[in-house]
Design a protein around this motif. Structure first.
Motif, PDB file in Angstrom:
ATOM      1  N   GLY A   1      -9.814 -39.987   5.035  1.00 60.22           N
ATOM      2  CA  GLY A   1      -8.838 -40.795   4.312  1.00 60.22           C
ATOM      3  C   GLY A   1      -7.504 -40.750   5.034  1.00 60.22           C
ATOM      4  N   VAL A   2      -6.700 -41.784   4.889  1.00 60.33           N
ATOM      5  CA  VAL A   2      -5.422 -41.863   5.593  1.00 60.33           C
ATOM      6  C   VAL A   2      -4.541 -40.667   5.226  1.00 60.33           C
ATOM      7  N   GLY A   3      -4.061 -39.981   6.267  1.00 61.39           N
ATOM      8  CA  GLY A   3      -3.163 -38.853   6.048  1.00 61.39           C
ATOM      9  C   GLY A   3      -3.839 -37.575   5.606  1.00 61.39           C
ATOM     10  N   ILE A   4      -5.163 -37.482   5.693  1.00 59.31           N
ATOM     11  CA  ILE A   4      -5.908 -36.304   5.230  1.00 59.31           C
ATOM     12  C   ILE A   4      -6.732 -35.748   6.380  1.00 59.31           C
ATOM     13  N   GLN A   5      -6.735 -34.424   6.515  1.00 57.36           N
ATOM     14  CA  GLN A   5      -7.528 -33.756   7.530  1.00 57.36           C
ATOM     15  C   GLN A   5      -8.242 -32.579   6.884  1.00 57.36           C
ATOM     16  N   THR A   6      -9.540 -32.471   7.083  1.00 61.85           N
ATOM     17  CA  THR A   6     -10.330 -31.379   6.527  1.00 61.85           C
ATOM     18  C   THR A   6     -11.171 -30.739   7.628  1.00 61.85           C
ATOM     19  N   GLY A   7     -11.694 -29.547   7.341  1.00 64.65           N
ATOM     20  CA  GLY A   7     -12.538 -28.870   8.313  1.00 64.65           C
ATOM     21  C   GLY A   7     -12.750 -27.422   7.943  1.00 64.65           C
ATOM     22  N   ASP A   8     -13.174 -26.639   8.932  1.00 60.45           N
ATOM     23  CA  ASP A   8     -13.430 -25.211   8.741  1.00 60.45           C
ATOM     24  C   ASP A   8     -12.258 -24.388   9.258  1.00 60.45           C
ATOM     25  N   ALA A   9     -12.057 -23.224   8.652  1.00 61.79           N
ATOM     26  CA  ALA A   9     -10.956 -22.348   9.047  1.00 61.79           C
ATOM     27  C   ALA A   9     -11.385 -20.896   8.957  1.00 61.79           C
ATOM     28  N   ARG A  10     -10.717 -20.067   9.749  1.00 63.62           N
ATOM     29  CA  ARG A  10     -10.910 -18.619   9.715  1.00 63.62           C
ATOM     30  C   ARG A  10      -9.549 -17.954   9.508  1.00 63.62           C
ATOM     31  N   VAL A  11      -9.518 -16.942   8.658  1.00 60.97           N
ATOM     32  CA  VAL A  11      -8.288 -16.193   8.390  1.00 60.97           C
ATOM     33  C   VAL A  11      -8.588 -14.703   8.548  1.00 60.97           C
ATOM     34  N   ASN A  12      -7.810 -14.034   9.384  1.00 58.84           N
ATOM     35  CA  ASN A  12      -7.912 -12.586   9.522  1.00 58.84           C
ATOM     36  C   ASN A  12      -6.800 -11.940   8.705  1.00 58.84           C
ATOM     37  N   LEU A  13      -7.175 -11.230   7.666  1.00 56.35           N
ATOM     38  CA  LEU A  13      -6.206 -10.657   6.739  1.00 56.35           C
ATOM     39  C   LEU A  13      -6.513  -9.174   6.539  1.00 56.35           C
ATOM     40  N   LYS A  14      -5.508  -8.343   6.717  1.00 55.84           N
ATOM     41  CA  LYS A  14      -5.694  -6.899   6.578  1.00 55.84           C
ATOM     42  C   LYS A  14      -5.456  -6.446   5.142  1.00 55.84           C
ATOM     43  N   THR A  15      -6.341  -5.585   4.665  1.00 57.10           N
ATOM     44  CA  THR A  15      -6.050  -4.811   3.466  1.00 57.10           C
ATOM     45  C   THR A  15      -5.284  -3.584   3.927  1.00 57.10           C
ATOM     46  N   PRO A  16      -4.027  -3.412   3.525  1.00 58.39           N
ATOM     47  CA  PRO A  16      -3.206  -2.341   4.104  1.00 58.39           C
ATOM     48  C   PRO A  16      -3.674  -0.947   3.692  1.00 58.39           C
ATOM     49  N   ALA A  17      -3.393   0.014   4.557  1.00 60.04           N
ATOM     50  CA  ALA A  17      -3.686   1.412   4.253  1.00 60.04           C
ATOM     51  C   ALA A  17      -2.783   1.887   3.118  1.00 60.04           C
ATOM     52  N   HIS A  18      -3.268   2.911   2.394  1.00 61.24           N
ATOM     53  CA  HIS A  18      -2.527   3.439   1.248  1.00 61.24           C
ATOM     54  C   HIS A  18      -2.594   4.964   1.264  1.00 61.24           C
ATOM     55  N   PHE A  19      -1.470   5.585   0.925  1.00 59.55           N
ATOM     56  CA  PHE A  19      -1.403   7.039   0.845  1.00 59.55           C
ATOM     57  C   PHE A  19      -0.647   7.429  -0.423  1.00 59.55           C
ATOM     58  N   SER A  20      -1.137   8.425  -1.115  1.00 56.56           N
ATOM     59  CA  SER A  20      -0.418   8.929  -2.287  1.00 56.56           C
ATOM     60  C   SER A  20      -0.608  10.435  -2.386  1.00 56.56           C
ATOM     61  N   THR A  21       0.388  11.078  -2.915  1.00 56.44           N
ATOM     62  CA  THR A  21       0.341  12.516  -3.137  1.00 56.44           C
ATOM     63  C   THR A  21       1.100  12.830  -4.416  1.00 56.44           C
ATOM     64  N   GLY A  22       0.714  13.886  -5.098  1.00 55.34           N
ATOM     65  CA  GLY A  22       1.382  14.191  -6.357  1.00 55.34           C
ATOM     66  C   GLY A  22       1.078  15.586  -6.864  1.00 55.34           C
ATOM     67  N   ILE A  23       1.826  15.962  -7.904  1.00 49.72           N
ATOM     68  CA  ILE A  23       1.663  17.271  -8.526  1.00 49.72           C
ATOM     69  C   ILE A  23       1.431  17.102 -10.019  1.00 49.72           C
ATOM     70  N   SER A  24       0.778  18.079 -10.610  1.00 49.31           N
ATOM     71  CA  SER A  24       0.585  18.162 -12.051  1.00 49.31           C
ATOM     72  C   SER A  24       1.038  19.549 -12.484  1.00 49.31           C
ATOM     73  N   VAL A  25       1.983  19.597 -13.444  1.00 48.61           N
ATOM     74  CA  VAL A  25       2.577  20.865 -13.877  1.00 48.61           C
ATOM     75  C   VAL A  25       2.299  21.070 -15.359  1.00 48.61           C
ATOM     76  N   GLN A  26       1.753  22.241 -15.695  1.00 50.77           N
ATOM     77  CA  GLN A  26       1.511  22.599 -17.093  1.00 50.77           C
ATOM     78  C   GLN A  26       2.812  23.143 -17.672  1.00 50.77           C
ATOM     79  N   ILE A  27       3.577  22.279 -18.364  1.00 50.25           N
ATOM     80  CA  ILE A  27       4.894  22.688 -18.856  1.00 50.25           C
ATOM     81  C   ILE A  27       4.816  23.405 -20.202  1.00 50.25           C
ATOM     82  N   LEU A  28       3.778  23.107 -21.005  1.00 56.00           N
ATOM     83  CA  LEU A  28       3.506  23.770 -22.275  1.00 56.00           C
ATOM     84  C   LEU A  28       1.992  23.937 -22.405  1.00 56.00           C
ATOM     85  N   PRO A  29       1.507  24.783 -23.278  1.00 56.29           N
ATOM     86  CA  PRO A  29       0.056  24.994 -23.371  1.00 56.29           C
ATOM     87  C   PRO A  29      -0.758  23.714 -23.543  1.00 56.29           C
ATOM     88  N   ALA A  30      -0.200  22.709 -24.244  1.00 61.74           N
ATOM     89  CA  ALA A  30      -0.961  21.477 -24.479  1.00 61.74           C
ATOM     90  C   ALA A  30      -0.380  20.271 -23.745  1.00 61.74           C
TER      91      ALA A  30
END
Length: 278
Positions: free
Chosen positions: A79-108
């Motif tokens: 169609g006039v002004g339209i272009q279609t076809g196949d495409a490839r996309v390389n997309l990274k899922t980024p790396a993730h890092f987490s660290t944390g502490i858990s402190v028992q401040i009261l018995p419960a």
């Protein structure tokens, strides 16, 4: 554009250390993944584009061919002004890092704090390969050769890798039931001058509640509900990813040139897990 991949592989590595009965430290690393997606695209050009370059192609076709200018897609089979076809996309899922502490401040009661990092900096741009030369690329490859070739396109993003902190409390309601609540103020990985609508995420907050339940011996349930909200107000001309007033240097993707726009995302999250040791 509609692209996908059927498989994306990563690995995770974690450690948990309990130096005392009241302090626990842990960390986890999740690897990056390169997702090579395939699919289709449909590009529709405006009436103005068709009129300008279609007119040149009718009036001076030899000059259009000599200079490699767009032709307005007047004879496109899609169609006039339209272009279609196949495409490839390389997309990274980024790396993730987490660290944390858990402190028992009261018995419960326990207090938890985590530091999290995601490598969004790898999203320097969205890399797209087309199956044939593109109409727009006849201009883009001349004006912005760093980001465009005749059948390739990079939409620059330039996000950042940022640290975020998360906080939570746990209440040991009974021998079997643990109640939890948390808050994570998430700093956006998108700098203020790079805000866009491809990934419309500003600074936001994640709130969550949940519980853990020991159902039977060696069998455990965890359940959580989360609410996330983020919004961004982007003044005219402030983002080189979306509304820059310098259109010559932001030729490839600048949909709201000179306009103020806002974005808002609200998400409701549900998480459930079941662990059975045997």
């Amino acid at each position: 554009m509609d692209v996908e991949t059927g498989l994306s592989t990563t690995f995770s590595f974690g450690l948990l250390w309990e130096p005392t009965s009241w302090l626990t430290w842990g960390m986890v690393y999740e690897s990056e993944a390169m997702n090579r997606m395939k699919g289709s695209y449909r590009m529709t050009y405006s009436d103005a584009w068709q009129a300008v370059f279609g007119g040149l192609n009718r009036d001076v076709p030899s000059l259009v061919r000599l200079l490699g200018l767009p032709n307005g897609l007047q004879n496109s089979p899609d169609g006039v002004g339209i272009q279609t076809g196949d495409a490839r996309v390389n997309l990274k899922t980024p790396a993730h890092f987490s660290t944390g502490i858990s402190v028992q401040i009261l018995p419960a009661w326990k207090f938890n704090m985590d530091a999290k990092w995601t490598d969004w900096e790898v999203w320097d741009g969205l890399h797209i390969d087309f199956d044939e030369p593109q109409e727009f690329a006849r201009l883009a490859s001349v004006i912005a050769p760093k980001y465009s070739d005749i059948d390739k396109l990079i939409i620059p993003r330039h996000y950042e890798s940022v640290w975020n902190f998360a906080f939570g409390v746990e209440h040991q309601y009974s021998d079997r039931l643990t109640l939890r609540a948390g808050w994570e103020p998430r700093k956006s990985s998108i700098p203020w001058h790079k805000q866009d609508v491809l990934l419309p995420i500003g600074d936001g907050n994640l709130y969550s509640i949940g519980f853990g339940y020991d159902w039977k011996k060696e069998q455990h349930f965890d359940f959580a509900l989360g609410y996330y909200h983020t919004e961004a107000n982007v003044p005219a001309g402030s983002s080189t990813n979306a509304n820059s007033e310098d259109q010559l240097t932001n030729f490839l993707y600048n949909p709201y040139a000179g306009l103020t726009f806002t974005s808002e995302i609200t998400a409701y999250l549900v998480e459930f897990s079941y662990n059975w040791q045997f």
